[in-house]
Design a protein around this motif. Structure first.
Motif, PDB file in Angstrom:
ATOM      1  N   ALA A   1       0.837  -1.202   0.000  1.00 21.11           N
ATOM      2  CA  ALA A   1       0.000   0.000   0.000  1.00 21.11           C
ATOM      3  C   ALA A   1       0.871   1.250   0.000  1.00 21.11           C
ATOM      4  N   ALA A   2       1.975   1.200   0.720  1.00 20.43           N
ATOM      5  CA  ALA A   2       2.875   2.363   0.776  1.00 20.43           C
ATOM      6  C   ALA A   2       3.414   2.691  -0.615  1.00 20.43           C
ATOM      7  N   PHE A   3       3.771   1.680  -1.382  1.00 15.20           N
ATOM      8  CA  PHE A   3       4.279   1.950  -2.731  1.00 15.20           C
ATOM      9  C   PHE A   3       3.198   2.580  -3.614  1.00 15.20           C
TER      10      PHE A   3
ATOM     11  N   VAL B   1       3.151   8.142   4.848  1.00 18.44           N
ATOM     12  CA  VAL B   1       3.160   6.830   4.188  1.00 18.44           C
ATOM     13  C   VAL B   1       4.365   6.017   4.653  1.00 18.44           C
ATOM     14  N   TYR B   2       5.501   6.669   4.868  1.00 22.35           N
ATOM     15  CA  TYR B   2       6.686   5.976   5.360  1.00 22.35           C
ATOM     16  C   TYR B   2       6.426   5.382   6.748  1.00 22.35           C
ATOM     17  N   GLY B   3       5.654   6.102   7.559  1.00 23.86           N
ATOM     18  CA  GLY B   3       5.287   5.565   8.872  1.00 23.86           C
ATOM     19  C   GLY B   3       4.489   4.280   8.744  1.00 23.86           C
TER      20      GLY B   3
ATOM     21  N   ARG C   1       6.872   1.497   7.707  1.00 23.91           N
ATOM     22  CA  ARG C   1       7.683   1.020   8.828  1.00 23.91           C
ATOM     23  C   ARG C   1       6.853   0.357   9.924  1.00 23.91           C
ATOM     24  N   GLY C   2       5.534   0.480   9.857  1.00 26.37           N
ATOM     25  CA  GLY C   2       4.668  -0.139  10.847  1.00 26.37           C
ATOM     26  C   GLY C   2       4.483   0.675  12.116  1.00 26.37           C
ATOM     27  N   VAL C   3       4.642   1.985  12.035  1.00 29.97           N
ATOM     28  CA  VAL C   3       4.465   2.843  13.203  1.00 29.97           C
ATOM     29  C   VAL C   3       2.998   2.828  13.620  1.00 29.97           C
TER      30      VAL C   3
ATOM     31  N   VAL D   1      -4.418   4.402  10.625  1.00 33.56           N
ATOM     32  CA  VAL D   1      -5.677   5.121  10.824  1.00 33.56           C
ATOM     33  C   VAL D   1      -5.551   6.543  10.289  1.00 33.56           C
ATOM     34  N   ALA D   2      -4.439   7.204  10.606  1.00 37.26           N
ATOM     35  CA  ALA D   2      -4.228   8.573  10.121  1.00 37.26           C
ATOM     36  C   ALA D   2      -4.208   8.596   8.594  1.00 37.26           C
ATOM     37  N   LEU D   3      -3.531   7.634   7.983  1.00 36.62           N
ATOM     38  CA  LEU D   3      -3.482   7.576   6.523  1.00 36.62           C
ATOM     39  C   LEU D   3      -4.857   7.290   5.940  1.00 36.62           C
TER      40      LEU D   3
END
Length: 116
Positions: free
Chosen positions: A6-8, A54-56, A59-61, A66-68
């Protein structure tokens, strides 16, 4: 693993949004009043902040999914509104980048919540 995929997709959507915004020109009086270098800097900062969110997720932060999801849903609504404006004004170059951003955002949203 779906969050990484999803990040990509979200990063690709960010790049399409940034390029489409630069290509789109200035339609509102507020946008026309801002000097071009300042506008590019503001767009770059917005794209950078989005990419960090998205990087968060990548990395699994904790809490970034939820924020995204919330900010991403608002972004998708904004992309649809801008696409409608592009169709009305026949700004097809701008619309093509925003359509690509919409498709990638949708893919990112689906991948974000797909079970492993």
């Amino acid at each position: 693993m779906p969050a990484r995929h999803a990040a990509f997709a979200w990063w690709g959507a960010t790049a399409c949004w940034f390029l489409g915004t630069l290509l789109g020109g200035r339609r509102t009086p507020v946008e026309a009043a801002v000097p071009p270098p300042v506008a590019v800097l503001v767009y770059a900062v917005c794209a950078g902040l989005w990419a960090l969110l998205v990087y968060g997720v990548y990395r699994g932060v904790k809490g970034t999914r939820v924020a995204l999801a919330v900010v991403g849903a608002l972004g998708i609504v904004d992309l649809v509104v801008q696409l409608v404006g592009d169709v009305v004004t026949r700004a097809y170059g701008h619309g093509a980048f925003f359509l690509a951003a919409l498709v990638l955002s949708g893919a990112g949203f689906v991948l974000l919540f797909r079970p492993s």
